[in-house]
Design a protein around this motif. Structure first.
Motif, PDB file in Angstrom:
ATOM      1  N   GLY A 166      38.882  -7.965  21.723  1.00  0.00           N
ATOM      2  CA  GLY A 166      39.056  -8.517  20.380  1.00  0.00           C
ATOM      3  C   GLY A 166      38.694  -9.983  20.309  1.00  0.00           C
ATOM      4  N   SER A 167      39.069 -10.735  21.333  1.00  0.00           N
ATOM      5  CA  SER A 167      38.754 -12.172  21.379  1.00  0.00           C
ATOM      6  C   SER A 167      37.256 -12.402  21.458  1.00  0.00           C
ATOM      7  N   HIS A 168      36.546 -11.568  22.236  1.00  0.00           N
ATOM      8  CA  HIS A 168      35.087 -11.704  22.334  1.00  0.00           C
ATOM      9  C   HIS A 168      34.448 -11.586  20.957  1.00  0.00           C
ATOM     10  N   TYR A 169      34.835 -10.569  20.218  1.00  0.00           N
ATOM     11  CA  TYR A 169      34.237 -10.360  18.901  1.00  0.00           C
ATOM     12  C   TYR A 169      34.740 -11.353  17.866  1.00  0.00           C
ATOM     13  N   SER A 212      38.753   6.142  17.037  1.00  0.00           N
ATOM     14  CA  SER A 212      40.161   6.267  16.658  1.00  0.00           C
ATOM     15  C   SER A 212      40.332   5.681  15.272  1.00  0.00           C
ATOM     16  N   SER A 213      41.142   6.356  14.457  1.00  0.00           N
ATOM     17  CA  SER A 213      41.451   5.811  13.137  1.00  0.00           C
ATOM     18  C   SER A 213      42.944   5.508  13.022  1.00  0.00           C
ATOM     19  N   GLU A 214      43.598   5.352  14.178  1.00  0.00           N
ATOM     20  CA  GLU A 214      45.022   5.004  14.205  1.00  0.00           C
ATOM     21  C   GLU A 214      45.198   3.557  13.748  1.00  0.00           C
ATOM     22  N   VAL A 215      45.987   3.352  12.718  1.00  0.00           N
ATOM     23  CA  VAL A 215      46.177   2.012  12.152  1.00  0.00           C
ATOM     24  C   VAL A 215      46.618   1.034  13.241  1.00  0.00           C
ATOM     25  N   GLY A 216      45.922  -0.097  13.309  1.00  0.00           N
ATOM     26  CA  GLY A 216      46.226  -1.126  14.289  1.00  0.00           C
ATOM     27  C   GLY A 216      45.560  -0.908  15.630  1.00  0.00           C
ATOM     28  N   ALA A 217      44.907   0.240  15.804  1.00  0.00           N
ATOM     29  CA  ALA A 217      44.219   0.548  17.062  1.00  0.00           C
ATOM     30  C   ALA A 217      42.935   1.329  16.779  1.00  0.00           C
ATOM     31  N   GLN A 218      42.203   0.901  15.767  1.00  0.00           N
ATOM     32  CA  GLN A 218      40.984   1.590  15.368  1.00  0.00           C
ATOM     33  C   GLN A 218      39.797   1.022  16.139  1.00  0.00           C
ATOM     34  N   TYR A 219      38.962   1.918  16.657  1.00  0.00           N
ATOM     35  CA  TYR A 219      37.838   1.481  17.480  1.00  0.00           C
ATOM     36  C   TYR A 219      36.765   2.553  17.509  1.00  0.00           C
ATOM     37  N   LEU A 220      35.615   2.162  18.061  1.00  0.00           N
ATOM     38  CA  LEU A 220      34.521   3.080  18.355  1.00  0.00           C
ATOM     39  C   LEU A 220      34.164   2.916  19.822  1.00  0.00           C
ATOM     40  N   VAL A 221      33.878   4.010  20.502  1.00  0.00           N
ATOM     41  CA  VAL A 221      33.274   3.963  21.826  1.00  0.00           C
ATOM     42  C   VAL A 221      31.855   4.456  21.621  1.00  0.00           C
ATOM     43  N   VAL A 222      30.885   3.598  21.938  1.00  0.00           N
ATOM     44  CA  VAL A 222      29.488   3.894  21.668  1.00  0.00           C
ATOM     45  C   VAL A 222      28.737   4.103  22.977  1.00  0.00           C
ATOM     46  N   ASP A 223      28.055   5.241  23.063  1.00  0.00           N
ATOM     47  CA  ASP A 223      27.185   5.530  24.197  1.00  0.00           C
ATOM     48  C   ASP A 223      25.851   4.864  23.887  1.00  0.00           C
ATOM     49  N   THR A 224      25.479   3.876  24.690  1.00  0.00           N
ATOM     50  CA  THR A 224      24.278   3.097  24.417  1.00  0.00           C
ATOM     51  C   THR A 224      23.006   3.744  24.954  1.00  0.00           C
ATOM     52  N   GLY A 225      23.136   4.869  25.654  1.00  0.00           N
ATOM     53  CA  GLY A 225      21.944   5.538  26.189  1.00  0.00           C
ATOM     54  C   GLY A 225      21.164   4.607  27.088  1.00  0.00           C
ATOM     55  N   VAL A 226      19.866   4.568  26.902  1.00  0.00           N
ATOM     56  CA  VAL A 226      19.017   3.741  27.769  1.00  0.00           C
ATOM     57  C   VAL A 226      19.023   2.267  27.384  1.00  0.00           C
ATOM     58  N   TRP A 227      19.592   1.952  26.216  1.00  0.00           N
ATOM     59  CA  TRP A 227      19.558   0.563  25.754  1.00  0.00           C
ATOM     60  C   TRP A 227      20.188  -0.385  26.767  1.00  0.00           C
ATOM     61  N   ILE A 228      21.388  -0.095  27.252  1.00  0.00           N
ATOM     62  CA  ILE A 228      21.951  -0.885  28.354  1.00  0.00           C
ATOM     63  C   ILE A 228      22.348   0.055  29.488  1.00  0.00           C
ATOM     64  N   PHE A 229      21.356   0.776  29.963  1.00  0.00           N
ATOM     65  CA  PHE A 229      21.473   1.599  31.160  1.00  0.00           C
ATOM     66  C   PHE A 229      22.598   2.624  31.098  1.00  0.00           C
ATOM     67  N   GLY A 230      22.723   3.277  29.959  1.00  0.00           N
ATOM     68  CA  GLY A 230      23.664   4.376  29.843  1.00  0.00           C
ATOM     69  C   GLY A 230      25.126   3.975  29.819  1.00  0.00           C
ATOM     70  N   LYS A 231      25.412   2.735  29.527  1.00  0.00           N
ATOM     71  CA  LYS A 231      26.802   2.289  29.471  1.00  0.00           C
ATOM     72  C   LYS A 231      27.426   2.633  28.126  1.00  0.00           C
ATOM     73  N   VAL A 251      30.172   1.109  25.243  1.00  0.00           N
ATOM     74  CA  VAL A 251      30.783  -0.136  24.794  1.00  0.00           C
ATOM     75  C   VAL A 251      31.928   0.197  23.836  1.00  0.00           C
ATOM     76  N   LEU A 252      32.947  -0.641  23.870  1.00  0.00           N
ATOM     77  CA  LEU A 252      34.089  -0.506  22.978  1.00  0.00           C
ATOM     78  C   LEU A 252      33.905  -1.503  21.840  1.00  0.00           C
ATOM     79  N   LEU A 253      33.913  -0.993  20.618  1.00  0.00           N
ATOM     80  CA  LEU A 253      33.769  -1.845  19.441  1.00  0.00           C
ATOM     81  C   LEU A 253      35.017  -1.728  18.585  1.00  0.00           C
ATOM     82  N   PRO A 254      35.744  -2.817  18.400  1.00  0.00           N
ATOM     83  CA  PRO A 254      36.882  -2.779  17.484  1.00  0.00           C
ATOM     84  C   PRO A 254      36.392  -2.430  16.080  1.00  0.00           C
TER      85      PRO A 254
END
Length: 123
Positions: A108-111, A39-58, A60-63
């Motif tokens: 957001g707090s985690h990162y 998403s490139s919406e200002v104030g709510a921009q993020y990436l959803v990353v498919d990790t494949g086999v790295w963490i068992f196909g999960k 992750v949400l990255l701000p």
């Protein structure tokens, strides 16, 4: 402060309107997957990353505030966090992500606790 977590930093060199879907994602210590959604919406921009086999196909949400660089030539997005910091983030929850400010606060707090490297002159 987690408010800046949900916006691309100017130093990341993200151009609004760029479709990042399918691009490689690199943590500070190696490849973590490919972008499934963003998403490139200002104030709510993020990436959803498919990790494949790295963490068992999960996924992750990255701000967007974790992005340090967008490499147009190589279609790669660099994240200023280690694989372990990403792996230990709150689990991606598609339902909570779409409508829960509390979930975004938690991620957001985690990162923010794991701020990663800083580029001089940026937050």
């Amino acid at each position: 402060m987690t408010d800046t977590m949900w916006n691309y930093a100017p130093a990341a060199d993200f151009t609004s309107g760029t479709d990042l879907t399918g691009w490689r994602v690199e943590a500070t210590d190696g490849h973590i997957g490919k972008i499934d959604k963003h998403s490139s919406e200002v104030g709510a921009q993020y990436l959803v990353v498919d990790t494949g086999v790295w963490i068992f196909g999960k996924e992750v949400l990255l701000p967007a505030g974790t992005v340090t660089a967008v490499d147009l030539d190589n279609q790669t997005v660099r994240i200023g966090r280690t694989k372990d910091e990403i792996k230990n983030a709150p689990e991606f929850d598609k339902d909570k992500h779409l409508g829960s400010p509390d979930y975004h606060q938690q991620v957001g707090s985690h990162y923010a606790v794991h701020p990663g490297p800083r580029t001089p002159g940026t937050l």
